[in-house]
Design a protein around this motif. Structure first.
Motif, PDB file in Angstrom:
ATOM      1  N   ILE A   1     101.901  79.307  40.634  1.00  0.00           N
ATOM      2  CA  ILE A   1     103.102  78.548  40.276  1.00  0.00           C
ATOM      3  C   ILE A   1     102.711  77.292  39.511  1.00  0.00           C
ATOM      4  CG2 ILE A   1     105.075  77.239  41.182  1.00  0.00           C
ATOM      5  CD1 ILE A   1     105.039  79.242  43.571  1.00  0.00           C
ATOM      6  N   GLN A   2     101.693  76.589  40.000  1.00  0.00           N
ATOM      7  CA  GLN A   2     101.241  75.373  39.316  1.00  0.00           C
ATOM      8  C   GLN A   2     100.734  75.684  37.912  1.00  0.00           C
ATOM      9  OE1 GLN A   2      98.415  74.018  42.226  1.00  0.00           O
ATOM     10  NE2 GLN A   2      99.939  72.808  43.326  1.00  0.00           N
ATOM     11  N   ASP A   3      99.911  76.725  37.777  1.00  0.00           N
ATOM     12  CA  ASP A   3      99.428  77.130  36.452  1.00  0.00           C
ATOM     13  C   ASP A   3     100.594  77.433  35.521  1.00  0.00           C
ATOM     14  OD1 ASP A   3      96.787  76.946  37.197  1.00  0.00           O
ATOM     15  OD2 ASP A   3      96.378  79.106  37.104  1.00  0.00           O
ATOM     16  N   PHE A   4     101.560  78.185  36.028  1.00  0.00           N
ATOM     17  CA  PHE A   4     102.709  78.566  35.201  1.00  0.00           C
ATOM     18  C   PHE A   4     103.427  77.334  34.676  1.00  0.00           C
ATOM     19  CE2 PHE A   4     107.176  79.498  34.562  1.00  0.00           C
ATOM     20  CZ  PHE A   4     107.114  80.579  33.694  1.00  0.00           C
ATOM     21  N   TRP A   5     103.826  76.424  35.572  1.00  0.00           N
ATOM     22  CA  TRP A   5     104.641  75.296  35.149  1.00  0.00           C
ATOM     23  C   TRP A   5     103.851  74.260  34.350  1.00  0.00           C
ATOM     24  CZ3 TRP A   5     109.288  76.158  34.332  1.00  0.00           C
ATOM     25  CH2 TRP A   5     110.018  77.012  35.149  1.00  0.00           C
ATOM     26  N   GLN A   6     102.544  74.203  34.514  1.00  0.00           N
ATOM     27  CA  GLN A   6     101.747  73.275  33.705  1.00  0.00           C
ATOM     28  C   GLN A   6     101.631  73.739  32.258  1.00  0.00           C
ATOM     29  OE1 GLN A   6      98.055  72.875  35.844  1.00  0.00           O
ATOM     30  NE2 GLN A   6      98.900  71.379  37.273  1.00  0.00           N
ATOM     31  N   THR A   7     101.753  75.026  32.017  1.00  0.00           N
ATOM     32  CA  THR A   7     101.567  75.556  30.661  1.00  0.00           C
ATOM     33  C   THR A   7     102.827  76.180  30.071  1.00  0.00           C
ATOM     34  OG1 THR A   7     100.830  77.699  31.521  1.00  0.00           O
ATOM     35  CG2 THR A   7      99.133  76.028  31.143  1.00  0.00           C
ATOM     36  N   ALA A   8     103.912  76.217  30.820  1.00  0.00           N
ATOM     37  CA  ALA A   8     105.142  76.901  30.376  1.00  0.00           C
ATOM     38  C   ALA A   8     105.767  76.211  29.167  1.00  0.00           C
ATOM     39  CB  ALA A   8     106.146  76.965  31.520  1.00  0.00           C
ATOM     40  N   LYS A   9     106.202  77.043  28.214  1.00  0.00           N
ATOM     41  CA  LYS A   9     106.928  76.527  27.051  1.00  0.00           C
ATOM     42  C   LYS A   9     107.874  77.619  26.550  1.00  0.00           C
ATOM     43  CE  LYS A   9     103.465  77.773  23.687  1.00  0.00           C
ATOM     44  NZ  LYS A   9     102.113  77.914  23.836  1.00  0.00           N
ATOM     45  N   PRO A  10     109.028  77.202  26.006  1.00  0.00           N
ATOM     46  CA  PRO A  10     109.958  78.210  25.469  1.00  0.00           C
ATOM     47  C   PRO A  10     109.355  78.860  24.232  1.00  0.00           C
ATOM     48  CG  PRO A  10     110.756  75.985  25.045  1.00  0.00           C
ATOM     49  CD  PRO A  10     109.526  75.852  25.870  1.00  0.00           C
ATOM     50  N   GLU A  11     109.671  80.124  24.049  1.00  0.00           N
ATOM     51  CA  GLU A  11     109.116  80.863  22.925  1.00  0.00           C
ATOM     52  C   GLU A  11     110.105  81.937  22.484  1.00  0.00           C
ATOM     53  OE1 GLU A  11     105.497  83.762  23.070  1.00  0.00           O
ATOM     54  OE2 GLU A  11     104.742  81.718  22.939  1.00  0.00           O
ATOM     55  N   THR A  12     110.161  82.193  21.177  1.00  0.00           N
ATOM     56  CA  THR A  12     110.981  83.273  20.645  1.00  0.00           C
ATOM     57  C   THR A  12     110.071  84.248  19.920  1.00  0.00           C
ATOM     58  OG1 THR A  12     112.856  81.785  20.356  1.00  0.00           O
ATOM     59  CG2 THR A  12     112.927  83.860  19.152  1.00  0.00           C
ATOM     60  N   ILE A  13     110.069  85.494  20.384  1.00  0.00           N
ATOM     61  CA  ILE A  13     109.263  86.548  19.780  1.00  0.00           C
ATOM     62  C   ILE A  13     110.203  87.708  19.475  1.00  0.00           C
ATOM     63  CG2 ILE A  13     107.352  88.162  20.102  1.00  0.00           C
ATOM     64  CD1 ILE A  13     106.166  86.158  22.100  1.00  0.00           C
TER      65      ILE A  13
ATOM     66  N   ASN B   1     113.048  87.835  17.982  1.00  0.00           N
ATOM     67  CA  ASN B   1     114.429  87.444  18.303  1.00  0.00           C
ATOM     68  C   ASN B   1     114.750  87.468  19.789  1.00  0.00           C
ATOM     69  OD1 ASN B   1     115.060  86.956  15.609  1.00  0.00           O
ATOM     70  ND2 ASN B   1     115.614  89.100  15.272  1.00  0.00           N
ATOM     71  N   ALA B   2     113.763  87.512  20.647  1.00  0.00           N
ATOM     72  CA  ALA B   2     113.983  87.471  22.099  1.00  0.00           C
ATOM     73  C   ALA B   2     113.400  86.173  22.646  1.00  0.00           C
ATOM     74  CB  ALA B   2     113.334  88.671  22.774  1.00  0.00           C
ATOM     75  N   ARG B   3     114.256  85.394  23.320  1.00  0.00           N
ATOM     76  CA  ARG B   3     113.796  84.141  23.913  1.00  0.00           C
ATOM     77  C   ARG B   3     113.115  84.397  25.235  1.00  0.00           C
ATOM     78  NH1 ARG B   3     118.904  80.326  23.682  1.00  0.00           N
ATOM     79  NH2 ARG B   3     118.462  80.582  25.850  1.00  0.00           N
TER      80      ARG B   3
ATOM     81  N   ILE C   1     107.701  85.599  30.067  1.00  0.00           N
ATOM     82  CA  ILE C   1     108.812  85.977  30.936  1.00  0.00           C
ATOM     83  C   ILE C   1     110.074  85.990  30.088  1.00  0.00           C
ATOM     84  CG2 ILE C   1     110.130  85.394  33.000  1.00  0.00           C
ATOM     85  CD1 ILE C   1     107.229  85.824  33.680  1.00  0.00           C
ATOM     86  N   ARG C   2     110.789  87.109  30.111  1.00  0.00           N
ATOM     87  CA  ARG C   2     112.046  87.233  29.363  1.00  0.00           C
ATOM     88  C   ARG C   2     113.167  87.599  30.317  1.00  0.00           C
ATOM     89  NH1 ARG C   2     108.770  89.885  25.411  1.00  0.00           N
ATOM     90  NH2 ARG C   2     108.396  88.479  23.687  1.00  0.00           N
ATOM     91  N   GLU C   3     114.362  87.288  29.877  1.00  0.00           N
ATOM     92  CA  GLU C   3     115.563  87.553  30.666  1.00  0.00           C
ATOM     93  C   GLU C   3     115.644  89.015  31.108  1.00  0.00           C
ATOM     94  OE1 GLU C   3     120.172  87.367  29.515  1.00  0.00           O
ATOM     95  OE2 GLU C   3     118.975  85.689  28.782  1.00  0.00           O
TER      96      GLU C   3
END
Length: 159
Positions: free
Chosen positions: A53-65, A67-69, A82-84
């Motif tokens: 969890i810590q690794d994820f939130w320390q490096t998490a950023k929004p991304e669009t690939i 046309n999928a956010r 991680i996608r919807e």
């Protein structure tokens, strides 16, 4: 707060609940949650390591690939996205991309009025659960404890 349910007091959110063990007074509401689209998401216990969890939130950023956010991150030196659609599939929500993922404030307030909310909407940017009937308070509590990202109190829902 719903009594006699064994919530983990050290974790403030994202907890599973065993709906088979709720008090007799809440069996109708628990049956309703078990038959809903969110039953798997609220009842399934998943163990996740704190370091992940810590690794994820320390490096998490929004991304669009393509046309999928989504959210990209690095966990234990492995890049993940991680996608919807993946969240829908993993949580078995039985919905689709055309279903709404957010509602306007007016739609939310209309929904609470439909649930018999007796409180005042105008005072704060928070709806207090004590304005709901007992069964709706239980259902909102289950959703807040198992699916919400809140880390604080659970008597109010932010608008």
């Amino acid at each position: 707060m719903v009594k006699n349910i064994d919530w983990d007091k050290t974790s403030k959110h994202n907890q599973s609940i065993n709906l088979e063990q709720v008090p007799q007074d809440f069996q109708d509401a628990a049956r309703w949650v078990r038959s809903s689209r969110i039953s798997y998401a609220v009842e399934t216990e998943v163990k996740v390591y704190r370091i992940h969890i810590q690794d994820f939130w320390q490096t998490a950023k929004p991304e669009t690939i393509e046309n999928a956010r989504g959210i990209s991150a690095t966990v234990r030196n492995k890049k993940i996205v991680i996608r919807e659609e993946r969240i829908r599939k993993v949580l078995k929500l039985k919905d689709n991309a055309q279903d709404p993922i957010s509602l306007s404030k007016d739609d939310i307030l209309d929904g609470f009025r439909g649930m018999g909310f007796a409180g005042d909407f105008g005072q704060k940017k928070e709806i207090k659960r004590n304005g709901l009937t007992r069964d709706w308070r239980f259902i909102v509590h289950v959703i807040a404890m198992s699916l919400a990202h809140r880390k604080g109190g659970f008597d109010g829902l932010n608008l």
